[in-house]
Write an enzyme that holds these catalytic residues in place. Structure first.
Site, PDB file in Angstrom:
ATOM      1  N   GLU A 308       0.836  -1.212   0.000  1.00  0.00           N
ATOM      2  CA  GLU A 308       0.000   0.000   0.000  1.00  0.00           C
ATOM      3  C   GLU A 308       0.865   1.254   0.000  1.00  0.00           C
ATOM      4  OE1 GLU A 308      -2.679  -0.891  -0.944  1.00  0.00           O
ATOM      5  OE2 GLU A 308      -2.782  -2.930  -0.156  1.00  0.00           O
ATOM      6  N   TYR A 395      -1.394  -7.939 -11.230  1.00  0.00           N
ATOM      7  CA  TYR A 395      -0.336  -7.869 -10.215  1.00  0.00           C
ATOM      8  C   TYR A 395       0.893  -8.650 -10.667  1.00  0.00           C
ATOM      9  CZ  TYR A 395      -3.923  -6.397  -6.775  1.00  0.00           C
ATOM     10  OH  TYR A 395      -4.910  -5.735  -6.098  1.00  0.00           O
TER      11      TYR A 395
HETATM   12  N1  BES Z   1      -5.831  -1.348  -4.624  1.00  0.00           N
HETATM   13  C1  BES Z   1      -5.790  -2.672  -4.139  1.00  0.00           C
HETATM   14  C2  BES Z   1      -7.120  -3.151  -3.623  1.00  0.00           C
HETATM   15  C3  BES Z   1      -8.235  -3.067  -4.642  1.00  0.00           C
HETATM   16  C4  BES Z   1      -8.044  -3.438  -5.951  1.00  0.00           C
HETATM   17  C5  BES Z   1      -9.460  -2.633  -4.249  1.00  0.00           C
HETATM   18  C6  BES Z   1      -9.091  -3.347  -6.862  1.00  0.00           C
HETATM   19  C7  BES Z   1     -10.500  -2.547  -5.157  1.00  0.00           C
HETATM   20  C8  BES Z   1     -10.319  -2.905  -6.468  1.00  0.00           C
HETATM   21  C9  BES Z   1      -4.742  -2.847  -3.031  1.00  0.00           C
HETATM   22  O1  BES Z   1      -3.610  -2.076  -3.216  1.00  0.00           O
HETATM   23  C10 BES Z   1      -4.281  -4.271  -3.052  1.00  0.00           C
HETATM   24  O2  BES Z   1      -3.759  -4.669  -4.053  1.00  0.00           O
HETATM   25  N2  BES Z   1      -4.457  -5.013  -1.968  1.00  0.00           N
HETATM   26  C11 BES Z   1      -3.984  -6.361  -1.853  1.00  0.00           C
HETATM   27  C12 BES Z   1      -2.746  -6.346  -0.982  1.00  0.00           C
HETATM   28  C13 BES Z   1      -1.718  -7.355  -1.337  1.00  0.00           C
HETATM   29  C14 BES Z   1      -1.339  -7.378  -2.790  1.00  0.00           C
HETATM   30  C15 BES Z   1      -0.476  -7.180  -0.491  1.00  0.00           C
HETATM   31  C16 BES Z   1      -5.059  -7.202  -1.194  1.00  0.00           C
HETATM   32  O3  BES Z   1      -6.063  -6.644  -0.749  1.00  0.00           O
HETATM   33  O4  BES Z   1      -4.951  -8.405  -1.162  1.00  0.00           O
HETATM   34 ZN    ZN Z   2      -2.463  -2.733  -4.866  1.00  0.00          ZN
END
Ligand code: BES
Ligand code: ZN
Length: 615
Positions: A308, A395
């Site tokens: 984050e 990702y």
């Molecule tokens: N921005 C994302 C969460 C998100 C993505 C919310 C798409 C809504 C729509 C956040 O940065 C994220 O990727 N969170 C991951 C964390 C992990 C990769 C360490 C999660 O929630 O799993």
């Molecule tokens: Zn993210």
């Protein structure tokens, strides 16, 4: 009509919003917000202008200068996009809207007192990414249109509000301070009633609307660094545990600055949400939102925080222009996260994360085998709900692409390139082509060494993607392979394993094994009772897909205590996917019926679409 974003009614031929002033009255008894939004446009406009809304009741739309009504219409709700609010302007450069949200507004989760830790006060919070900001206020809900905003939040005096914005003031509400907005006298007296307080915030930097965020509840905090506090429900043990878990935040910010340039959001506060928070973390600027499941006491929450934090550069400074280019946010951030992890926790830990990611990427290929569009980096999303196609692909394939470029040109050159990329496009919303043009002009000839088109537009995993190598990674994979031949790891082999090692091990076992093997593994290592949800869910998923019913009680308990979609998705999917399995399907439906009220609306929607696909 010239849409720039398949997920927004915004017309790119018209001016867009640059600033919003919000007054929000948080009404817990009715689980609604009564709001006014003053939108300022880039330039005066004559003719219709289109805004996004979702489950909002519009009361009035006024010319803010004269308070005279502006002609407008609201399209019917046809899909997850919500409704297009079309306002007819005559040389206006601002619009004032008064409205109410509905209890089902998709960004908002309302928790009743029994659903909180202290069980005394209610709680409400937002999750706006990707396209839910429109269910909190009318806006041009596309990341292509960046906004600054000011917000005044009116709440019960016993509670406090936090926002992903600068806190300006906590004060008594002033009677009639929102008089101009024409809410009527009933609203005016509610606003300044006994027992209410207002908190004022300001976001002075231009951000995409999906980064709008607040939470209201009985909150407390601990200082953990010069620019970091951790906030959570005011429970001393929870706050202390969170403060311990995130003590390394400042060191990570420094590493981030060294790698990617100045941290320009001033504060980096963390908010630990209730267990129903649907994500692991959300990069809301100045205040990251986190699931409490990352607090495990073994400092593993660092990975989520690193992720984050990394968004502070990639995502929040440089933003994807729309969700079709989501990999620009998440792929870059995954790469940046791993660089921070490597700097603070070492190469082995980073390699392990890459390995878990690699496994995840390969699994997504299986999930999307009938819908290969979503194995691409750049995707077509016309008519597609971004919550339905959320996956590891942007990702991990995005990470692999950037890692490939790093291998090609060497780390020093790639580091320099990254810094220049961030400095060039900060506070801009860009697409894949803009990135590729920048890459080609800064690294001449790169397109001869790497098939950029295959990477960004092709399906599947390109042949020059790379499985990581490191001692610990290789050892875990070979132990997982031995399990297939019937050998369980010895105590001395797993003595140093933390959650992530186990997670990697479990995820590399075959999808389905003998129930007796599962029971034996658990008898020795007590995986089903782990406090680490990553590990526990990986184990339970294996148990379900192996038809080992001994753990269904534990599955039910897990589905009822957390709302993080990373856990709900695989568990519900494992239960309902495939032929037969009547008992599992009945279990899934019953558990969802009982647990539903505890999930965030986004998570409810995701479970419903899993059911729609498989039941
Ligand atoms: N921005 C994302 C969460 C998100 C993505 C919310 C798409 C809504 C729509 C956040 O940065 C994220 O990727 N969170 C991951 C964390 C992990 C990769 C360490 C999660 O929630 O799993
Ligand atoms: Zn993210």
């Amino acid at each position: 009509m010239a849409p720039t974003d398949p997920h927004s009614y915004t017309d790119s031929a018209h001016p867009v919003t640059t600033h919003i002033t919000l007054s929000l009255y948080i009404d817990f008894p009715s689980t609604t917000i009564h709001g006014s939004a003053l939108l300022t446009l880039t330039s005066p406009h004559t003719g219709p202008i289109s805004l996004d809304t979702r489950s909002l009741t519009i009361h009035q739309i006024l010319d803010p200068k004269t308070l005279t009504p502006l002609p407008h219409s609201l399209s019917p709700t046809t899909s997850f996009l919500g409704q297009c609010l079309s306002v007819h302007l005559s040389n206006h450069s601002s619009i004032l809207v008064t409205y109410s949200t509905s209890p089902s507004s998709s960004a908002l989760q309302w928790l009743s007192p029994p659903q909180t830790f202290n069980k005394k006060y209610p709680y409400v919070y937002t999750q706006c990414q990707s396209i839910h900001a429109r269910s909190v206020f009318p806006c041009h809900d596309t990341p292509a249109a960046r906004i600054r905003y000011a917000a005044v939040i009116n709440i019960p005096r016993e509670l406090s509000a936090v926002m992903a914005a600068k806190h300006v003031n906590r004060r008594d509400p002033v009677p009639r301070e929102v008089e101009g907005v024409g809410w009527g006298s009933e609203m005016d007296s509610m606003w300044a009633a006994e027992g209410r307080v207002v908190e004022e915030f300001e976001m002075g930097l231009p951000v995409p609307p999906y980064l709008f965020a607040f939470a209201v509840g009985e909150l407390g905090f601990r200082e953990v660094g010069v620019r970091t506090r951790v906030y959570a429900e005011a429970v001393p043990e929870l706050l202390d545990a969170a403060a311990r878990e995130f003590a390394g935040a400042e060191e990570m910010i420094r590493q981030g600055e060294r790698l990617f340039g100045e941290y320009c959001w001033e504060r980096f506060d963390l908010l630990v949400l209730p267990p129903s928070f649907p994500y692991g973390g959300m990069e809301n600027p100045r205040m990251v939102f986190l699931t409490p499941t990352v607090i495990k006491g073994d400092a593993s929450g660092a990975q989520v925080v690193a992720h984050e934090l990394a968004h502070s550069w990639t995502g929040n400074l440089i933003t994807n222009k729309n969700n079709e280019h989501f990999w620009l946010n998440e792929g870059f951030t995954t790469y940046a996260e791993r660089r921070i992890v490597e700097a603070v926790q070492g190469e082995d830990r980073a390699a392990l994360n890459i390995g878990i990611g690699w496994r995840g990427l390969n699994e997504e290929m299986e999930r999307f085998k009938d819908n290969m569009e979503f194995t691409k980096l750049k995707t077509k999303q016309e008519g597609v709900d971004p919550d339905d196609v959320y996956s590891q692909v942007p990702y991990e394939k995005g990470f692999q692409f950037l890692w490939r470029i790093e291998r090609q040109i060497g780390r020093p050159a790639f580091d320099e390139f990254l810094k220049k990329y961030i400095a060039t496009f900060k506070f801009k919303s860009i697409d894949t082509e803009t990135f590729l043009d920048f890459l080609k002009s800064n690294i001449p000839g790169i397109e001869k060494d790497i098939n950029l088109e295959l990477w960004t537009e092709g399906i599947g995993i390109p042949p020059d993607a790379y499985e990581p190598v490191s001692n610990i990674y290789t050892q875990i994979i070979s132990l997982a392979n031995e399990f297939k031949l019937g050998r369980m790891p010895r105590e001395d082999e797993v003595a140093d394993w933390q959650g992530q090692e186990w997670e990697l091990y479990l995820e590399n076992l075959p999808k389905s094994v003998e129930a007796s093997q599962i029971l034996a593994l658990d008898a020795r290592y007590r995986l089903s009772e782990s406090k680490d949800y990553e590990l526990k869910v990986a184990f339970l998923q294996l148990a379900i897909s192996s038809g080992c019913r001994d753990y269904y009680g534990e599955v039910e308990k897990t589905l009822k205590e957390v709302g993080r979609m990373k856990y709900l998705r695989p568990l519900y999917t494992a239960l309902v996917q495939g032929a037969g399995k009547e008992e599992e399907k009945i279990l899934a439906k019953r558990v969802f019926t009982e647990a539903r009220v505890c999930y965030h609306p986004i998570a409810q929607g995701v479970v419903e679409s899993i059911f729609a696909k498989h039941l």
